[in-house]
Design an enzyme around this catalytic site. Sequence first.
Site, PDB file in Angstrom:
ATOM      1  N   ARG A   1       0.820  -1.216   0.000  1.00  0.00           N
ATOM      2  CA  ARG A   1       0.000   0.000   0.000  1.00  0.00           C
ATOM      3  C   ARG A   1       0.857   1.271   0.000  1.00  0.00           C
ATOM      4  NH1 ARG A   1      -4.946  -1.782   4.096  1.00  0.00           N
ATOM      5  NH2 ARG A   1      -6.312  -2.606   2.447  1.00  0.00           N
TER       6      ARG A   1
ATOM      7  N   GLY B   1     -12.261  -4.717   0.982  1.00  0.00           N
ATOM      8  CA  GLY B   1     -13.656  -4.407   1.253  1.00  0.00           C
ATOM      9  C   GLY B   1     -14.247  -3.462   0.240  1.00  0.00           C
TER      10      GLY B   1
END
Length: 400
Positions: free
Chosen positions: A35, A382
């Site tokens: 990330r 998600g």
Amino acid sequence: MRALETLGNLSGKTVLVRSDLNVPLKDGVITDDGRVRAAAATIEKLTAENARVIVISHLGRPKGEVDNSLSLKPVAQRLGEIIDAPVSFVADTVGAEAAAAVKELKDGAVLMLENLRFNSQETSKEAAERGQFAARLAEFADAFVLDGFGVVHRSQASVTELAKALPSAAGLLVADEVAVLKQLTEDLKRPYTVVLGGSKVSDKLGVIDHLIERVDTLIIGGGMLFTFLAAKGHKVGASLLEEDQIETVRGYLKRATELGVELVLPSDIVVAEKFDADAAYEVVAADAIEESSFGASGIGLDIGPESAKLFAEKIRAAKTVFWNGPMGVFEMENFAAGTRAVAKALTEVSGLAVVGGGDSAAAVRALGFADSDFGHISTGGGASLEFLEGKQLPGLEVLA
């Protein structure tokens, strides 16, 4: 979505960049910097334009209290290494220390503030409280860039309220994520195969319900597979099972048949004596789990070799593949083969192969695959699932 270019000339301007730097840490060391690397492009573009960049993010779930084990300081250091430039860090978000650090920020320089979730207003359920925190952050900057795709499905101060408080736009990462996911919903090439794993079927109900009418093949692995096996009348021993979802899953099995969707379940399972990396294990047929030498106490921890081979064949035959959720307990080498086989098959897809973030992204890196081996690795598990469910994501809506 408003693109970066809509913000105009940012030279000499201060820009707040909401990244998703929620990386795994062990003893203060980042174990997967995917990330951080993904966030670098937008930050480098802004500094190249001589903007003053303030990077903000959350890390973990400190529940509105300071938790030094969840400090972003090691993340700031890693970001500096990736962009090959100093990244200043201040252990504050909207207080006097943060204000002083912002005031000292030079053109083309980068500052990272401390974990946003150390302030309870960041994740407050009350919009007014989130707005107060966002307003204080907004005092630091001239513009806001939302570049944390992993949080666009959340209504949080640094996502939705901040985007309203300042001239705002999507960063390069968010724009890229949305472009790829649109290929899975609006302009996909068939056959279209979706591979779902992970522990709980309840976490995937929305995406199964939405995609079952849109895919050609749906492959089920991970802990959630045992609820599917139970729905077919098979005993699953001590394996993970959501009994309250059995009827729902039976409905999916019926719909798949009616729609002509190929729903693929494992034919064999790796069953262990207990949940332990060194536990004794054996491979049994998926409909004979309790016939292993461990009986009803046996626990399924991975798909078996025949299933791995079948899953890989189905994946390689597709032109579009989306994968979310490991096939087994990949953190334990004895139960990683299924996940490894699926990951390898995705690298061999001739069309678009998307790894849907979360544990799937962590798994491919832990198993030795490079990000470049895949068509795309999402930074938001998600968020990507909710996008594919057809939900409206607050962080994207506010940039429209």
